[in-house]
Every structure is written in C-alpha cells, then in structure tokens.
Write an enzyme that holds these catalytic residues in place. Structure first.
Site, short mmCIF file in Angstrom:
data_model
loop_
_atom_site.label_atom_id
_atom_site.label_comp_id
_atom_site.label_asym_id
_atom_site.label_seq_id
_atom_site.Cartn_x
_atom_site.Cartn_y
_atom_site.Cartn_z
N ARG A 54 5.97 -34.18 6.31
CA ARG A 54 6.47 -32.85 5.92
C ARG A 54 7.99 -32.82 5.76
O ARG A 54 8.70 -33.76 6.07
CB ARG A 54 6.02 -31.78 6.93
CG ARG A 54 4.51 -31.58 7.01
CD ARG A 54 4.18 -30.35 7.84
NE ARG A 54 2.73 -30.12 7.87
CZ ARG A 54 2.15 -29.11 8.51
NH1 ARG A 54 2.89 -28.24 9.16
NH2 ARG A 54 0.84 -28.97 8.49
N ASN B 20 2.59 -38.38 5.11
CA ASN B 20 1.60 -37.32 5.28
C ASN B 20 2.20 -35.99 4.83
O ASN B 20 3.28 -35.61 5.29
CB ASN B 20 1.18 -37.21 6.74
CG ASN B 20 0.22 -36.05 6.98
OD1 ASN B 20 -0.91 -36.06 6.50
ND2 ASN B 20 0.67 -35.04 7.70
N GLU B 21 1.52 -35.32 3.91
CA GLU B 21 1.93 -34.00 3.45
C GLU B 21 3.39 -33.99 3.00
O GLU B 21 4.18 -33.11 3.39
CB GLU B 21 1.68 -32.95 4.55
CG GLU B 21 0.20 -32.84 4.88
CD GLU B 21 -0.12 -31.87 6.02
OE1 GLU B 21 0.83 -31.32 6.61
OE2 GLU B 21 -1.30 -31.68 6.32
N ASN B 22 3.75 -34.98 2.20
CA ASN B 22 5.13 -35.09 1.73
C ASN B 22 5.44 -34.12 0.59
O ASN B 22 6.54 -34.13 0.04
CB ASN B 22 5.43 -36.52 1.31
CG ASN B 22 5.18 -37.50 2.44
OD1 ASN B 22 4.22 -38.26 2.41
ND2 ASN B 22 6.03 -37.47 3.46
#
Length: 817
Positions: free
Chosen positions: A386, A422-424
């Site tokens: 994130r 993850n969830e970039n």
C-alpha cells in the site's frame, strides 16, 4: 494424519543448529518503552531499586514485542516509537581469533546495536534476518576499567528498536496490520572461527518425470580477516539419512563465494505435500582458525504454473488449497515462541492446507522450516504494501529486503513464489501517485528476483496495472463479502483468469465474530447489488457508508461465513483450469485500521481466533480438504437456538465421510449421502423439529468401515423477546484461581435477547486481573455481544474483586468475586 504430523514435527525438532556454537538469548533482558537521552543512560552505574534511578526498566524475556497488548487496546492507538533492551553477556568464544556475532531473526522496525557506549551497527527492516559482529567492540571494551569493575567481566549490550511512523520505510502505515516494534523474534549469540560459512546455497532441480535430478551447492564465506588455506567438506544425505555424496574442496583464496559441488542424482526422492522428503546438505570448513559446520535441508520437486492452465507439481495437477498467515498471536502480538508457531502450523496441516501465502513480509525461519517438513507450499513476499512508491531510501530498502528474503530462504523446497508487493494500487502516502513509476520499480524488482533465483515464480496481488510484469497474478475477488454475492465467485474468477497468463486467487472469505450465529445468515444478500464485480474497492472495509455489501450490512455470523466458504470450496472442485486459492487468513490478527469491528482493532476473517480457538469454518475446510474421517455438527459454540414451536430448523454436518446419520434426542432423522455439489454441507443436512428446552444431537458418519461421531447439546427458545433493557452478570465457571464471568442481555420481561449485538464493556477493581487485550471474543473488555451474551475471564490473585459491565442505554451491573 495426526500421527504423521507428530512424527514430522519430532523430526524437525531434532534439526541441527545453523551455526557451530549458537545459543538463544531469551533471558536476563531489561526493557524500556521510550527513548533514552543517550546510550550512557543504559550503561551508567546505577543501584537497582534506587527510587532516584530513572527511567525504570522492566524485566522481560525474548521474543518480546512493544505492542503485546496495546495492539488491540480499544481505548488507545498502539505505541509507535523507540524502545530499548539491555543485557550483559558472559562472552567465552572458544576459537582463537574467533568472531562473536549477534544473529537477529527479525526485529522491528529500525534497530541499533551498542556494546557499552559503542554503536556497532544498525538495520532497517522489520522482517529479514541480519547480524551484528560485536568482536572488535568487545575487545575494545575489555580494555576499559568499566569491564572489570562495574560489569565484573561481562559485556553490556544495548539494543534500540524503533517502529515510529516513517513514510520512507516499508511497509506503509496504511497497511491492514500493525507495524510492530521490538525484538519479537529470537536473538542468538554465535561464536565462529575467523573463517566460517555465512550462507549455503543448495539448488536441487529435477525433471517433470522425477527421474533426473541435479544438486549444486555454493557457499558464501565469512572471512573478515581475509584468511587463506582451508578445506571445505560437503556431505549429502538422502531422506533416510544415507550418505550419497562426500566431496572435499580446497580453498586457497580470499574470495567470498565458492562453488562446492554439482552432481547428478538419479531418481531422487521427491518433495511433495503428501511426502515432504528432505535431503541434508552439510558443509564443514577447516582452517587454522578452527572448524565450522553448517547444515541445510533441501528437496527435489518440479513445479509449473501452466499458462492459461492449472498448477503442476512433479508432473501432476495439484489444486493449491491455501490460507494466509500474519505473525500475530493473543497476548504477545508478533513475539510468538517456537511452540506457538508449531501449534499454529500443525492446525493448518490438520485442516488440509497444502499452500500458504505469508502476508505481507518475510516470516520467521521457524515457519519456513515447518512448511518444508509438513509439506506446505509457500508464497513469501516483501512488505511493499500500500501507500504508493517512496524515494531512493524506500526503494533501496525494498530491494535489500527482497535480496535478503531470497538468499535467506533460497534452500527451502516449500517456496515456489517470491511476492513483490501487495495492493500497490493503494495511494495516499505521498502527494503524487504515478502508475508508470510504480510499474518501472515493479519491473526492477521482478528482474532482481529472477537474477537471484531463476527457479521460482514472481507474483503480486491486486495491482491490475502491473499484472503483466510478474509471472503469476492475483486480482481482488471477494464475492459475497466486499462486493456481490458468493454465487458469483466462479464467473468472477473465470473473468479474471481470462485476463492474465497465469492466475492464482489469494485472499477470499470474510469476517466472522466468533460465537455469533444466525438463524437467517444469508439475509443481507437480498440487498446486495449483483453483476457489478466482486472486487474490493476503496472504503469497503469500513462499516459505514457506501453501497450495500455484506461486509457492512451482514450479521458477521459464523453461520454466514460457513455458507460462503462452503460455496467457494464446492465450486473449486469444478474448475479444472484453477491453479488454486488461498483463503484470507487462517487466524484473526490485529490491525490499526479497524477500530469499529466487533472486537476493536481486529481483522476477524480467520477460521481460528487469535489464540487458535477453532471457529466453525475450520471444519468446513476440513470436510473438503482432508482424508482422515471426520464429522462435525455445526454449532458447538451456539448454546441456544430460537424459533417457533414446531418449526423445523436446519442441522448441518460437515464431514468428509461417505454418509452420515443424525440423531436428535435419541430419534434417528435418517441417513444422508455426501455429495460435494449439494449445497450446503454437501447434502449432510436435516430439517429437525427441536423440543423447547434442551436437545441432544449426535451424528454417526461412516467412511468405508470407519465410523466417527460428534455430539452437541443445544437449547431451543420459543419465547419471543423485545429490545434489550437490562443486563445480568454472573460467574459461570472457575478453574483454580481463574474465573469466567458472563453478561446476558435481557428484555424488560427478563427474556434472553438472542439476536442482540450491543456493545458491552467489562471493568474490574480489587485484587484481581482481567485477562484482557487478547483480541479474542472471550478476551476483550470491549466487545459486541454474540447472540446476546459475552464472556471474559479474571485471575483472582487469591483476593477479592468487583467486576462490572456497562452498555449504552442500560444500567451498569456489578458482581463481587
């Protein structure tokens, strides 16, 4: 299955130590949860117990986490800042000119190491392993007067850890997990000769048929004095401990990296989830400075994510049946002991798991060793999670942690995927959000991963604009929770499968408040929009606002989640193109971004609670994924059902047996045949007329000639209730000095309110201590009730206490203990 797991765990316990002389530094530590004015405050002469001696340190054992309790304290933000540890070492290195090293298996998040007042080294990154060579600092300290007089020949070591918020450090504080601080993994004192082995890299490869294998071994030496002339002997043993190779290499240079051997292995014994067969690689280096041995385990396996197809292991299709793990546990947060980790991984194996994604960071070496020995395939990733993309410091850390993760876990046959992020696609840590810059950096990480390890695949989850960069991609599909209904899962998965070359679905499921059950669990589905996708979107985790969705508008019952999981698992059996999935996650874990959940600051999507107490969903997975005969009547934590007199209620049994017969109050309700496609409960369900009051349920399930049984007692309430008007607080059990109390919500006529979801808050005054801040349904002082009641336990400490409970709109009640 249980006997097999016990044998595997016993074998793992006997694995040799990584280093020649190594000890865990668990005891004799002091801790201070704040900063010091300087290192002198940690080592200056002081008198223990002197009231003028400030600040005051507390005695702790390692592993230890700053946030063991406050990570789930409902009233405060968890602590993020510096903390100090100190101890005194009795250093006795047995080697002439040997090196004395502190080996950190992980510490959060920025760490500095001091010997007396000398700063030896620092490390940024909370999850990879690293070392601090304290040899020279020790030798310098031994020459001081403080060594002989103040410390009586011992060496003072002080360690500063810091988990302060920092935008230029990964992971982002926007992440859905706590960024813990402390020495929350083991710290080891290691003695080595002046010339030793820093790392062994063992590469075992085999063809698809499993007939032709090759094993190559390389070493990276630790040689700070640049010594020459040594011999390195490599011994290879097969899974039956039979020696199959013994080779000696002369070392006559100062080069750090050395090729030790490469040889063919005919018909190697293959590693798989069913038979996790491990070879032993042992390398011993002998020089004038002494002898040092390092041992590693490796396995031969061939895997492939088929383009537009399934996952293959050793030439055969294997459906990846996965889950996830955070390093987090009730009462200790990240500071899990080896025994805790073993218990957790054993439960996963008992549930039938053959795959795990370690989210969202490099995890303990203990976990990787257990995955190897238990037969659990691994996706492991770096904590680029994130927030967007930072600058050079940020990017250098990500590359360094990727390099460390791959090199440190290179030998583990369980690992098949290196996760790059993850969830970039999640912005907000920086003023700008540049997709092209994120793509460029993702390509750099992908190239670095393949350069360091050509044998594993790369992957990311939920960043569609980078999906084409990595080998394997997982989109966001949360059918029936964040978007859509769970019957849309199969089509949503097929739609995403068709967009990428190699598809693997990680993260699915939903939250459930343990002990909460529902007579109408799918009610919320009637208001949820269908056909609009099943992905997770901004704000979906919130319990306020936005479109109708089960995550906000559902009842958070175990009943609903069991239906959702049951549907997903039955569909996965009819998706021949599917590589596999991983349910999110195995165990409830703490998070700073969910203060309003039924247990504040907890992500409650686990199939076990934060203390490993099983939820009902555990048995749904077991009924699909295991072969050892099992049967489980739904509702072991559902003491009272409700409805009209004479109304028929569904009783579900989760089982992997061929057939099952249900008895209620001694009466048979007939035998049902199991059919995985007959939803729910694979056809093992009965419509039963409960008697008012107590009912006894028993199931007898058969698999071939083997029979298994399960029994529960449930009351049935036909009396109707109105809104909660009062509370009753009572003691329900006592075990030694620990008592458990329960609050019940009742209406004005004193009828139990079985569907109440009110918030309650327990309190205590006196000699006792509430077992609180555990992040569990029965270990949280502030919690939403489950079916109109809630429980918590108290240690009486051989004294008297008064317990209380309050809830908005009702009179506070008290109980003398």
């Amino acid at each position: 299955m249980k006997k097999l797991i016990a044998l595997i765990l016993a074998a793992t316990l006997s694995l040799p130590l990584v280093a020649q002389v190594k000890s865990r530094l668990n005891n004799n530590w002091e801790f201070l949860r704040q900063d010091l004015g300087g290192i002198w405050e940690a080592v200056r002469p002081y008198t223990k117990g002197n009231p003028e001696e400030v600040p005051l340190w507390q005695n702790v054992t390692l592993p230890h986490c700053f946030n063991a309790l406050d990570g789930v304290d409902p009233d405060v933000n968890y602590y993020q800042g510096p903390g100090w540890y100190r101890t005194q070492l009795d250093v006795k290195n047995p080697y002439k000119d040997g090196r004395t090293v502190l080996h950190f298996e992980g510490a959060g998040q920025k760490t500095e190491v001091y010997v007396h007042t000398t700063r030896v080294t620092s490390h940024t990154g909370g999850y990879d392993e690293w070392t601090a060579d304290i040899t020279d600092a020790i030798e310098a300290f031994k020459k001081t007067e403080a060594f002989t007089k103040q410390f009586k020949g011992k060496v003072p070591v002080s360690i500063r850890c810091d988990n302060s918020r920092d935008l230029e450090m990964i992971p982002s504080d926007l992440s859905d997990f706590n960024i813990y601080g402390g020495l929350y993994r083991y710290v080891n004192l290691v003695y080595t000769p002046a010339l030793s082995i820093e790392k062994l890299f063992a590469f075992a490869e085999v063809d698809k048929e499993g007939k032709a294998g090759n094993l190559s071994v390389n070493a990276r030496l630790y040689n700070p004095l640049k010594l020459v002339n040594a011999t390195i002997t490599v011994v290879i043993r097969d899974p039956q401990d039979k020696e199959i190779k013994n080779q000696q290499v002369d070392y006559k240079s100062t080069e750090d990296d050395v090729a030790l051997l490469s040889f063919k292995v005919t018909k190697p014994l293959l590693w798989s989830p069913e038979k996790p067969q491990l070879y032993t690689v042992q390398a011993t280096i002998k020089s004038a400075s002494g002898e040092f041995t390092q041992t590693e385990k490796v396995g031969f396996r061939n895997f492939e994510f088929v383009e537009k197809g399934p996952f293959m292991l050793n030439g055969k299709r294997l459906l990846l049946r996965g889950t996830h793990r955070h390093e987090d546990h009730a009462g200790v947060a990240a500071a899990m002991t080896e025994d805790m980790m073993r218990s957790e991984m054993k439960l996963m194996k008992e549930m039938g798991v053959n795959f795990i994604r370690l989210g969202h960071y490099q995890q303990s070496r203990v976990i990787l060793d257990l995955c190897d020995s238990l037969g659990i395939l691994v996706w492991e990733e770096i904590p680029w999670c994130r927030g967007g993309l930072g600058g050079k410091t940020y990017q250098d850390q990500a590359k360094r942690m990727l390099t460390n993760m791959i090199e440190q876990h290179y030998n583990h046959p369980a690992v098949i995927i290196w996760g790059l992020g993850n969830e970039n696609d999640w912005p907000n840590d920086f003023p700008g959000f540049d997709k092209e810059k994120i793509r460029t950096f993702m390509k750099e990480l992908n190239d670095l991963s393949h350069k360091l390890d050509r044998s594993r695949s790369t992957a990311i989850r939920r960043c569609d604009f980078c999906a084409d960069i990595v080998d394997v991609y997982s989109p966001s599909i949360w059918a029936g929770w964040y978007r859509g209904i769970y019957t849309e899962y199969k089509q949503a998965s097929l739609d995403e499968f068709n967009k990428v070359k190699r598809f693997l679905h990680v993260e699915w499921g939903g939250d459930s408040h343990a002990r909460r059950h529902s007579e109408n669990p799918d009610k919320a589905l009637s208001i949820v929009k269908t056909g609009g996708g099943a992905d997770e979107r901004a704000g979906d985790a919130s319990l306020f606002g936005g479109a109708a969705r089960v995550s906000k508008d559902g009842d958070w019952s175990e009943s609903y989640i069991c239906n959702l999981i049951d549907w997903h698992l039955k569909e996965q059996e009819t998706m021949p193109w599917l590589t596999g999935t991983a349910q999110w996650p195995f165990k409830d874990f703490s998070t700073p971004v969910r203060p309003d959940n039924p247990i504040p600051y907890m992500n409650q999507k686990g199939v076990v609670e934060r203390d490993l107490t099983k939820k009902e969903a555990f048995y749904v997975f077991q009924s699909y994924w295991t072969t050892q005969p099992m049967a489980h009547i739904y509702g072991h934590s559902w003491p009272i059902r409700w409805g009209d007199a004479g109304e028929q209620k569904m009783v579900k049994v989760y089982s992997n047996c061929d057939e099952a017969e249900l008895f209620v109050n001694g009466k048979s309700y007939g035998t049902r045949k199991r059919n995985s496609q007959d939803f729910p409960a694979s056809g093992l369900r009965w419509q039963v007329e409960y008697a008012a009051g107590n009912n006894h349920l028993k199931v007898v399930a058969k698999k071939g000639k083997v029979a298994v049984t399960d029994e529960i007692d449930q009351a049935y309430q036909v009396e109707k209730w109105s809104k909660p008007a009062k509370m009753v607080l009572e003691k329900v059990s006592q075990e030694g000095d620990k008592v458990t109390i329960r609050v019940k919500l009742k209406d004005a006529r004193n009828v139990d309110c079985l569907d109440a979801v009110n918030w309650v808050e327990f309190g205590l005054t006196g000699d006792g201590q509430m077992i609180d801040d555990q992040g569990t349904s029965s270990g949280s002082r502030k919690v939403q009730v489950y079916n109109g009641y809630a429980i918590i336990s108290i240690r009486l400490n051989k004294g008297k206490s008064v317990a209380s409970v309050k809830s908005q709109g009702m009179e506070t009640v008290m109980l003398i203990l």
